[in-house]
Design an enzyme around this catalytic site. Structure first.
Site, PDB file in Angstrom:
ATOM      1  N   HIS A  46       0.857  -1.194   0.000  1.00 46.87           N
ATOM      2  CA  HIS A  46       0.000   0.000   0.000  1.00 46.87           C
ATOM      3  C   HIS A  46       0.895   1.248   0.000  1.00 46.87           C
ATOM      4  CE1 HIS A  46      -2.870   3.053   1.200  1.00 46.87           C
ATOM      5  NE2 HIS A  46      -3.809   2.231   0.796  1.00 46.87           N
ATOM      6  N   GLU A  63      -3.655   1.892  -7.421  1.00 46.95           N
ATOM      7  CA  GLU A  63      -4.097   3.042  -6.623  1.00 46.95           C
ATOM      8  C   GLU A  63      -3.135   4.207  -6.847  1.00 46.95           C
ATOM      9  OE1 GLU A  63      -6.528   1.636  -3.042  1.00 46.95           O
ATOM     10  OE2 GLU A  63      -4.441   1.385  -2.469  1.00 46.95           O
TER      11      GLU A  63
HETATM   12  C1  PEP Z   1      -6.767   3.264  -0.053  1.00 49.46           C
HETATM   13  O1  PEP Z   1      -5.994   3.877   0.667  1.00 49.46           O
HETATM   14  O2  PEP Z   1      -6.597   2.042  -0.276  1.00 49.46           O
HETATM   15  C2  PEP Z   1      -7.873   4.004  -0.640  1.00 49.46           C
HETATM   16  C3  PEP Z   1      -8.388   3.543  -1.729  1.00 49.46           C
HETATM   17  O3  PEP Z   1      -8.287   5.142   0.019  1.00 49.46           O
HETATM   18  P1  PEP Z   1      -9.442   6.175  -0.426  1.00 49.46           P
HETATM   19  O4  PEP Z   1     -10.579   5.380  -0.973  1.00 49.46           O
HETATM   20  O5  PEP Z   1      -9.780   6.912   0.818  1.00 49.46           O
HETATM   21  O6  PEP Z   1      -8.844   7.044  -1.484  1.00 49.46           O
END
Ligand code: PEP
Length: 231
Positions: A85, A154
């Site tokens: 992450h 992400e």
């Molecule tokens: C995350 O940190 O995995 C994430 C997707 O956070 P958010 O949805 O708050 O952007």
């Protein structure tokens, strides 16, 4: 569609107990839902969704102060983990070598691994080939064919900002990621009730990893409902 919630360092044990009981009676056998609460909630049980750990160290037990290791995960029957992450990489300094060691260790122990990757805004601004080179580098020493691998793309600049990547950006990046692995590809980064439907429609998006918008169980239930329409 895989729908996953990352609570990060939020909620209390009592709030999570209530959350799990509401969610467990809502989710059914056709859903594929994972929840990653803080470690103190690992002993909670759910029949209809999977519980996972947000981080763990790649040893059975030993002198690793402050870390959770395999022995305690086994104790709770946990078989799902987030690795890589961006908060682990950027706040806690986990480099690719450590992510890969964790990946090998938890793959050898048969965990489902939600492996997170994502570029910074600086890299995004440099354009397609810089983004692709960077994302490829986050697969260094990672077995992209591991049968329990789930990739979560992400973009760092979209996490927790309330500004998701644009549909075209997600589509282009997921098309590229599809050339690297056949495993499910989740999108994460400010996924909310308002945008989840459009995001789950994108080709090569097999689900979503949701942070802030998952903290309210009623909101998370509505997002699961949207995913049900997209099977
Ligand atoms: C995350 O940190 O995995 C994430 C997707 O956070 P958010 O949805 O708050 O952007």
């Amino acid at each position: 569609m895989i729908i996953a919630a990352n609570f990060k360092s939020n909620l209390t044990l009592q709030k999570i107990k209530n959350y799990f009981s509401v969610l467990d009676s809502f989710v059914n056998g056709n859903d594929d839902v994972y929840v990653f609460p803080p470690f103190f909630a690992m002993q909670e049980k759910a029949k209809n969704f999977h519980i996972g750990v947000q981080n763990a160290y790649c040893e059975f037990n030993g002198a690793f102060s402050g870390e959770i290791t395999l022995e305690s995960l086994n104790d709770f029957g946990i078989k799902n983990i987030l690795i890589g992450h961006s908060e682990r990489r950027n706040i806690f300094g986990e480099n690719q070598e450590l992510c890969a060691r964790k990946f090998d260790f938890f793959a050898q122990n048969n965990f489902s691994i939600f492996y997170c990757i994502g570029e910074s805004l600086e890299t995004r601004k440099k354009g397609k080939s810089a983004i692709e080179d960077f994302l490829s580098s986050q697969f260094d020493r990672i077995d992209v064919d591991y049968e329990k691998l789930i990739v979560a793309y992400e973009p760092v600049w979209a996490i927790g900002t309330g500004v998701s990547a644009k549909i075209e950006e997600i589509e282009e990046t997921h098309n590229f990621l599809r050339t690297l692995t056949k495993r499910p590809l989740l999108y994460g980064g400010s996924v909310q009730l308002q945008n989840i439907s459009d995001i789950l429609k994108i080709k090569n998006v097999d689900g979503a990893l949701i942070g802030s918008a998952s903290l309210d169980v009623e909101n998370f239930k509505k997002m699961i409902e949207v995913a049900r329409g997209k099977k």
